[in-house]
Design a protein around this motif. Structure first.
Motif, PDB file in Angstrom:
ATOM      1  N   UNK A   1      -7.325   6.279   5.005  1.00 14.84           N
ATOM      2  CA  UNK A   1      -6.739   4.962   4.765  1.00 14.84           C
ATOM      3  C   UNK A   1      -7.289   3.951   5.763  1.00 14.84           C
ATOM      4  N   UNK A   2      -7.474   2.706   5.317  1.00  9.81           N
ATOM      5  CA  UNK A   2      -7.935   1.630   6.170  1.00  9.81           C
ATOM      6  C   UNK A   2      -6.772   1.077   6.997  1.00  9.81           C
ATOM      7  N   UNK A   3      -7.072   0.422   8.151  1.00  9.81           N
ATOM      8  CA  UNK A   3      -5.995  -0.081   9.021  1.00  9.81           C
ATOM      9  C   UNK A   3      -4.976  -0.975   8.311  1.00  9.81           C
ATOM     10  N   UNK A   4      -5.447  -1.891   7.448  1.00 11.66           N
ATOM     11  CA  UNK A   4      -4.515  -2.770   6.770  1.00 11.66           C
ATOM     12  C   UNK A   4      -3.637  -2.000   5.785  1.00 11.66           C
ATOM     13  N   UNK A   5      -4.198  -0.969   5.160  1.00  8.04           N
ATOM     14  CA  UNK A   5      -3.402  -0.140   4.247  1.00  8.04           C
ATOM     15  C   UNK A   5      -2.333   0.617   5.012  1.00  8.04           C
ATOM     16  N   UNK A   6      -2.679   1.091   6.212  1.00 10.37           N
ATOM     17  CA  UNK A   6      -1.704   1.800   7.040  1.00 10.37           C
ATOM     18  C   UNK A   6      -0.597   0.839   7.482  1.00 10.37           C
ATOM     19  N   UNK A   7      -0.986  -0.399   7.844  1.00  8.97           N
ATOM     20  CA  UNK A   7       0.007  -1.387   8.270  1.00  8.97           C
ATOM     21  C   UNK A   7       1.025  -1.654   7.158  1.00  8.97           C
ATOM     22  N   UNK A   8       0.567  -1.655   5.914  1.00  7.15           N
ATOM     23  CA  UNK A   8       1.469  -1.916   4.799  1.00  7.15           C
ATOM     24  C   UNK A   8       2.500  -0.804   4.611  1.00  7.15           C
ATOM     25  N   UNK A   9       2.201   0.403   5.123  1.00  4.70           N
ATOM     26  CA  UNK A   9       3.185   1.488   5.053  1.00  4.70           C
ATOM     27  C   UNK A   9       4.453   1.122   5.815  1.00  4.70           C
ATOM     28  N   UNK A  10       4.319   0.233   6.818  1.00  8.86           N
ATOM     29  CA  UNK A  10       5.458  -0.148   7.653  1.00  8.86           C
ATOM     30  C   UNK A  10       6.095  -1.456   7.207  1.00  8.86           C
ATOM     31  N   UNK A  11       5.657  -1.990   6.067  1.00  8.00           N
ATOM     32  CA  UNK A  11       6.176  -3.273   5.605  1.00  8.00           C
ATOM     33  C   UNK A  11       7.681  -3.203   5.360  1.00  8.00           C
ATOM     34  N   UNK A  12       8.145  -2.178   4.636  1.00  8.70           N
ATOM     35  CA  UNK A  12       9.572  -2.054   4.354  1.00  8.70           C
ATOM     36  C   UNK A  12      10.375  -1.757   5.620  1.00  8.70           C
ATOM     37  N   UNK A  13       9.739  -1.100   6.589  1.00  2.25           N
ATOM     38  CA  UNK A  13      10.374  -0.843   7.882  1.00  2.25           C
ATOM     39  C   UNK A  13      10.827  -2.164   8.503  1.00  2.25           C
ATOM     40  N   UNK A  14       9.964  -3.178   8.441  1.00  2.00           N
ATOM     41  CA  UNK A  14      10.289  -4.476   9.011  1.00  2.00           C
ATOM     42  C   UNK A  14      11.231  -5.271   8.110  1.00  2.00           C
ATOM     43  N   UNK A  15      11.003  -5.225   6.786  1.00  2.00           N
ATOM     44  CA  UNK A  15      11.854  -5.963   5.852  1.00  2.00           C
ATOM     45  C   UNK A  15      13.302  -5.508   5.961  1.00  2.00           C
ATOM     46  N   UNK A  16      13.513  -4.198   5.980  1.00  2.00           N
ATOM     47  CA  UNK A  16      14.881  -3.693   6.043  1.00  2.00           C
ATOM     48  C   UNK A  16      15.488  -3.880   7.429  1.00  2.00           C
ATOM     49  N   UNK A  17      14.637  -4.078   8.439  1.00  2.00           N
ATOM     50  CA  UNK A  17      15.158  -4.423   9.756  1.00  2.00           C
ATOM     51  C   UNK A  17      15.875  -5.761   9.731  1.00  2.00           C
ATOM     52  N   UNK A  18      15.316  -6.726   8.984  1.00  2.00           N
ATOM     53  CA  UNK A  18      15.953  -8.038   8.851  1.00  2.00           C
ATOM     54  C   UNK A  18      17.326  -7.896   8.198  1.00  2.00           C
ATOM     55  N   UNK A  19      17.369  -7.171   7.086  1.00  2.00           N
ATOM     56  CA  UNK A  19      18.624  -7.013   6.339  1.00  2.00           C
ATOM     57  C   UNK A  19      19.649  -6.236   7.153  1.00  2.00           C
ATOM     58  N   UNK A  20      19.202  -5.157   7.797  1.00  2.00           N
ATOM     59  CA  UNK A  20      20.122  -4.282   8.527  1.00  2.00           C
ATOM     60  C   UNK A  20      20.788  -4.993   9.686  1.00  2.00           C
ATOM     61  N   UNK A  21      20.030  -5.772  10.442  1.00  2.00           N
ATOM     62  CA  UNK A  21      20.624  -6.471  11.568  1.00  2.00           C
ATOM     63  C   UNK A  21      21.684  -7.463  11.124  1.00  2.00           C
ATOM     64  N   UNK A  22      21.452  -8.103  10.005  1.00  2.00           N
ATOM     65  CA  UNK A  22      22.411  -9.080   9.506  1.00  2.00           C
ATOM     66  C   UNK A  22      23.699  -8.401   9.034  1.00  2.00           C
TER      67      UNK A  22
END
Length: 410
Positions: free
Chosen positions: A42-63
């Motif tokens: 996998x390319x670096x940008x593809x690997x970074x996208x694996x963590x996209x939901x990790x960050x998105x749900x961090x926003x929702x969870x904290x709220x």
């Protein structure tokens, strides 16, 4: 040994130990995923996208998590975070052929929820364990918790690589799941019941802060962490590998050491910002330290486009950025706990860390897109602009001249 300590100290040690155990698995899991999928091509940008939901749900969870903490108690939300991380790890124990990108993204989403429930609970708990007049002690405890967490996250990067080399992907994940499950059981038995539970159960509509100071600090935090991740998450490791020719192990090792050093400086932040002279930070402190940090990305960007040695300019600037950013981060972490209301503290802390997660998400997305379109220097200029906005917002934060009143639990 624990029996001779005050109840507040015992609870602080339990909260901190709980947070440490979680953080080790969080850092190790991130490195496991990065290394495993890099090995699959996998390319670096593809690997970074694996963590996209990790960050998105961090926003929702904290709220939402702050509201849950106020209604259910911080002991329950902290233990829920641990349990969800065990489930996220268990999801990765399926046959390797099932480890598709959507499945891993789902596991990372669950891990993101777990991480922010655990972090919000730990940071909120400290407010309730320190007398309101002992602001210096509060600052010290928050700095130690925050700094040690980041140092352990860096150690977790090394742990993930070592476990992967020694036990393979599934063996490493299984070992972490078992260890964290034991910590979860111990936490259920020992953590104080109803810690942080609000006397008046807040309505869901109260998840948004009504405090001007907390809203301002949250906005500053969003830009501060966006400024870090806009060049640190994707652009920096890709630049080190593609432009400077660093091997992957060297990139990972350097970034892990940077995170460890960053955490150590965070723990020392009270001594760097004047606690020994009887002062605790206020809005002016936040402005001054952010203004100093604002200059570093500019200097690095200028160094990249000059006749100076690129590697020396980048690494020297990165180390200086790490020191100043660590102080800014630790100072913000103290201010939010100080500003938060004692009754339902997790509502205020959760809202603030929602802004933190939003900043990370924006920074992560910009890091890949801006680097791909315009290079590392462009990422650094955006970083400096974000920090400048954080500094300007900090000018409106409350100022005070209170002295440190060290209590008998310091």
């Amino acid at each position: 040994m624990l029996a001779g300590l005050s109840p507040q100290i015992r609870q602080y040690l339990l909260v901190t130990g709980n947070y440490w155990a979680f953080t080790l698995t969080d850092g190790a899991l991130r490195m496991l995923v990065v290394l495993y999928f890099h090995g699959l091509g996998y390319q670096p940008l593809e690997i970074a996208l694996l963590f996209l939901f990790y960050e998105v749900f961090g926003v929702i969870t904290n709220l939402v998590g702050g509201w849950l903490g106020a209604r259910l108690g911080l002991n329950r939300t902290m233990n829920l975070g641990l349990a969800l991380q065990v489930v996220a790890l268990a999801m990765l124990l399926v046959p390797l052929a099932w480890l598709t990108v959507p499945w891993v993204m789902a596991a990372q989403a669950l891990s993101g929820i777990a991480k922010d429930l655990n972090k919000m609970s730990a940071k909120s708990s400290i407010k309730l364990l320190v007398p309101s007049q002992a602001q210096g002690t509060l600052y010290k405890w928050v700095a130690v918790l925050t700094g040690s967490k980041n140092a352990l996250k860096g150690i977790g990067f090394f742990l993930g690589g070592a476990l992967l080399a020694g036990f393979g992907f599934q063996g490493a994940v299984a070992a972490m799941a078992v260890a964290l499950a034991l910590v979860w059981l111990f936490s259920i038995l020992m953590l104080q019941r109803d810690l942080g539970k609000a006397k008046n159960k807040p309505k869901f509509s109260e998840i948004f802060s009504k405090s001007r100071a907390i809203n301002l600090l949250s906005a500053a935090r969003l830009f501060l962490f966006g400024a870090r991740d806009v060049w640190f998450v994707v652009a920096l490791p890709v630049f080190l590998a593609s432009q400077l020719g660093w091997e992957q192990w060297r990139v990972g090792g350097f970034l892990a050491m940077w995170v460890i050093g960053y955490g150590i400086v965070q723990s020392l932040a009270p001594h760097l910002t004047g606690k020994r002279s009887g002062k605790v930070p206020d809005g002016r402190s936040a402005f001054v330290w952010a203004a100093a940090l604002c200059l570093i990305p500019v200097l690095i960007a200028l160094g990249l486009n000059s006749e100076l040695d690129v590697e020396l300019s980048l690494l020297g600037g990165l180390l200086l950025f790490g020191v100043l950013f660590a102080v800014n981060s630790s100072l913000h972490s103290y201010l939010i706990v100080s500003y938060a209301s004692e009754d339902g503290v997790s509502l205020d802390v959760g809202f603030y860390y929602m802004a933190n997660a939003m900043g990370r998400l924006i920074g992560t997305l910009l890091s890949g897109w801006v680097y791909q379109m315009a290079g590392l220097a462009a990422c650094l200029w955006i970083s400096s602009a974000f920090i400048a906005l954080a500094a300007l917002i900090s000018l409106a934060l409350p100022r005070h001249g209170t002295s440190d009143k060290v209590s008998n639990i310091s």
